[in-house]
Design a protein around this motif. Structure first.
Motif, PDB file in Angstrom:
ATOM      1  N   ALA A  85      43.768  31.251  38.389  1.00  0.00           N
ATOM      2  CA  ALA A  85      44.855  30.920  39.347  1.00  0.00           C
ATOM      3  C   ALA A  85      45.931  32.118  38.714  1.00  0.00           C
ATOM      4  O   ALA A  85      46.578  32.959  39.687  1.00  0.00           O
ATOM      5  CB  ALA A  85      45.457  29.926  39.536  1.00  0.00           C
ATOM      6  N   ARG A  86      46.465  32.063  37.611  1.00  0.00           N
ATOM      7  CA  ARG A  86      47.223  32.830  37.113  1.00  0.00           C
ATOM      8  C   ARG A  86      46.929  34.089  37.171  1.00  0.00           C
ATOM      9  O   ARG A  86      47.807  35.268  37.531  1.00  0.00           O
ATOM     10  CB  ARG A  86      47.830  32.349  35.692  1.00  0.00           C
ATOM     11  N   PHE A  87      45.880  34.639  36.653  1.00  0.00           N
ATOM     12  CA  PHE A  87      45.334  36.001  36.795  1.00  0.00           C
ATOM     13  C   PHE A  87      45.384  36.498  38.350  1.00  0.00           C
ATOM     14  O   PHE A  87      45.809  37.618  38.382  1.00  0.00           O
ATOM     15  CB  PHE A  87      44.055  36.017  36.456  1.00  0.00           C
ATOM     16  N   ASP A  88      44.713  35.800  38.896  1.00  0.00           N
ATOM     17  CA  ASP A  88      44.842  36.124  40.480  1.00  0.00           C
ATOM     18  C   ASP A  88      46.357  36.454  41.168  1.00  0.00           C
ATOM     19  O   ASP A  88      46.535  37.331  41.799  1.00  0.00           O
ATOM     20  CB  ASP A  88      44.188  35.316  41.381  1.00  0.00           C
ATOM     21  N   VAL A  89      47.419  35.768  40.546  1.00  0.00           N
ATOM     22  CA  VAL A  89      48.768  35.935  41.144  1.00  0.00           C
ATOM     23  C   VAL A  89      49.094  37.371  40.177  1.00  0.00           C
ATOM     24  O   VAL A  89      49.712  38.165  40.749  1.00  0.00           O
ATOM     25  CB  VAL A  89      49.352  34.933  40.793  1.00  0.00           C
ATOM     26  N   ASP A  90      48.986  37.219  38.955  1.00  0.00           N
ATOM     27  CA  ASP A  90      49.809  38.445  38.046  1.00  0.00           C
ATOM     28  C   ASP A  90      48.977  39.603  38.097  1.00  0.00           C
ATOM     29  O   ASP A  90      49.508  40.562  37.876  1.00  0.00           O
ATOM     30  CB  ASP A  90      49.790  37.835  36.638  1.00  0.00           C
ATOM     31  N   ALA A  91      47.699  39.637  38.415  1.00  0.00           N
ATOM     32  CA  ALA A  91      46.994  41.098  38.402  1.00  0.00           C
ATOM     33  C   ALA A  91      46.259  41.119  39.735  1.00  0.00           C
ATOM     34  O   ALA A  91      45.117  41.737  39.730  1.00  0.00           O
ATOM     35  CB  ALA A  91      46.074  40.902  37.326  1.00  0.00           C
ATOM     36  N   ASP A  92      47.072  40.986  40.885  1.00  0.00           N
ATOM     37  CA  ASP A  92      46.337  40.843  42.201  1.00  0.00           C
ATOM     38  C   ASP A  92      46.047  42.440  42.451  1.00  0.00           C
ATOM     39  O   ASP A  92      44.733  42.720  43.270  1.00  0.00           O
ATOM     40  CB  ASP A  92      47.289  40.493  43.304  1.00  0.00           C
ATOM     41  N   VAL A  93      46.391  43.324  41.891  1.00  0.00           N
ATOM     42  CA  VAL A  93      45.938  44.602  42.248  1.00  0.00           C
ATOM     43  C   VAL A  93      44.775  44.985  41.450  1.00  0.00           C
ATOM     44  O   VAL A  93      43.767  45.376  41.978  1.00  0.00           O
ATOM     45  CB  VAL A  93      46.973  45.700  41.665  1.00  0.00           C
ATOM     46  N   ALA A  94      44.574  44.602  40.430  1.00  0.00           N
ATOM     47  CA  ALA A  94      43.321  44.477  39.698  1.00  0.00           C
ATOM     48  C   ALA A  94      42.236  43.567  40.309  1.00  0.00           C
ATOM     49  O   ALA A  94      40.960  44.048  40.462  1.00  0.00           O
ATOM     50  CB  ALA A  94      43.372  43.889  38.136  1.00  0.00           C
ATOM     51  N   VAL A  95      42.415  42.572  40.866  1.00  0.00           N
ATOM     52  CA  VAL A  95      41.317  41.637  41.411  1.00  0.00           C
ATOM     53  C   VAL A  95      41.284  42.248  42.878  1.00  0.00           C
ATOM     54  O   VAL A  95      39.903  42.224  43.107  1.00  0.00           O
ATOM     55  CB  VAL A  95      42.099  40.222  41.882  1.00  0.00           C
ATOM     56  N   ASP A  96      42.102  42.810  43.474  1.00  0.00           N
ATOM     57  CA  ASP A  96      41.728  43.345  45.043  1.00  0.00           C
ATOM     58  C   ASP A  96      41.175  44.687  45.011  1.00  0.00           C
ATOM     59  O   ASP A  96      40.393  45.030  46.090  1.00  0.00           O
ATOM     60  CB  ASP A  96      42.900  43.225  45.651  1.00  0.00           C
ATOM     61  N   ARG A  97      41.282  45.563  44.040  1.00  0.00           N
ATOM     62  CA  ARG A  97      40.581  46.854  44.181  1.00  0.00           C
ATOM     63  C   ARG A  97      39.414  46.868  44.109  1.00  0.00           C
ATOM     64  O   ARG A  97      38.635  45.854  43.486  1.00  0.00           O
ATOM     65  CB  ARG A  97      41.266  47.656  43.023  1.00  0.00           C
TER      66      ARG A  97
END
Length: 347
Positions: free
Chosen positions: A322-334
């Motif tokens: 959950a923290r990763f998805d919030v803090d690194a949303d650019v990395a997750v969504d690309r």
């Protein structure tokens, strides 16, 4: 340094990896490109996993690694994968390699008699019984009788739209919806783009939302596609419970994947009604977490962790993701490709 337990959930579009202590504390999390051998090829797929394992393990020795990978549907594919990773420094005799459906199943339930069905880009299922028996499917597409998921829905939507345009089939709102969703001038242009390789057929998986929307608005063609998808998922469940002799037990049916998580009422209603006929005591469990959680629990259990450590690990991995998805949303969504760098999260 103390050793770590590694868990990997390798999907078609992304791969998650975690390192944990034997007590269930999260040491690191990383996300990288999809690592299904079906899509990437075996050598490229294991290279992606190797890089992620090195990223999360750091300098700590690996006590055990549990790899749950999409595309390992046949025993020979599991054997080939195990041979391909054997030369890596972190791999050992205790390393386990299995299809990612087992991670999804464990993320949703710890009951010994259970079924898991994934419906995302494609569809697949696994059934397990307390005595160790399980049911698997080849999952080779039309060759092995498979249909569904975003790809199947999208292909059939385009099939119906083509027949709407040329007069062979009924009129459907899907025709205009496809044009708008994929940003093309016409269905005919889209067909030509796909035929000549100017677009990839994987683009059709993006049509699922418009199919569900058209069905809700009363389009008969779209409604029939949603009903067919529900029937396919019920067929997987029926095959699992009947082959395992679990028809009269209160078996959890864990449903995961983007199509199911969309929460479409018609789809879920069709699944519920169909299950009531073939496994009346079964209950649907919509997976509300990510499969890497199940991979972590399985890997820790194989390494000898106790119940308290497993509970601690579930909470830690869910919080870390959950923290990763919030803090690194650019990395997750690309769109992640094979050259994408994993983003480790260390405590």
């Amino acid at each position: 340094m103390s050793g770590v337990v590694i868990a990997v959930d390798g999907g078609g579009s992304k791969t998650d990896a975690v390192a944990l202590t034997i007590d269930g504390e999260l040491v690191a999390f990383a996300r990288g490109a999809g690592s299904s051998p079906h899509f990437e090829g075996l050598d490229a797929a294991v290279a992606i996993v190797d890089a992620l394992v090195d990223s999360v393990a750091g300098s700590a020795p690996v006590l055990h690694a549990g790899l749950y990978v999409s595309g390992l549907d046949l025993p020979v594919e599991v054997e080939q994968y195990a041979v391909a990773i054997a030369g890596f420094g972190w791999a050992s005799g205790s390393t386990s390699v299995r299809n990612d459906l087992y991670a999804l199943l464990r993320a949703g339930t710890d009951e010994p008699d259970a079924v898991a069905i994934v419906c995302g880009t494609g569809v697949n299922a696994v059934g397990v019984r307390a005595d160790g028996a399980d049911v698997r499917f080849p999952s080779l597409g039309a060759l092995s009788g498979d249909w569904g998921g975003g790809s199947g829905l999208g292909e059939q939507a385009l099939w119906h739209a083509a027949r709407d345009v040329d007069g062979r089939g009924p009129r459907t709102a899907l025709t205009a919806a496809i044009v708008q969703r994929l940003g093309v001038a016409s269905v005919t242009d889209l067909i030509e783009d796909l035929h000549f390789g100017r677009r990839d057929s994987s683009d059709l998986a993006a049509l699922s939302p418009v199919i569900f929307a058209a069905a809700r608005e009363g389009d008969a063609v779209a409604a029939a596609l949603v009903d067919r998808q529900a029937d396919e998922l019920v067929a997987f469940a029926r095959a699992c419970v009947q082959r395992l002799g679990l028809e009269d037990r209160a078996v959890p049916i864990v449903l995961g994947g983007g199509i199911v998580r969309s929460g479409d009422d018609r789809l879920l209603g069709g699944i519920t009604a169909g299950l009531a006929l073939v496994a009346p005591l079964a209950r649907i469990e919509i997976l509300d977490t990510v499969p890497i959680v199940g991979a972590a629990l399985l890997a820790l259990a194989d390494a000898g962790a106790g119940p308290e450590a497993l509970e601690r690990a579930r909470e830690a991995v869910e919080l870390g993701i959950a923290r990763f998805d919030v803090d690194a949303d650019v990395a997750v969504d690309r769109d992640l490709d094979a050259s994408s760098e994993a983003v480790p999260v260390r405590s």
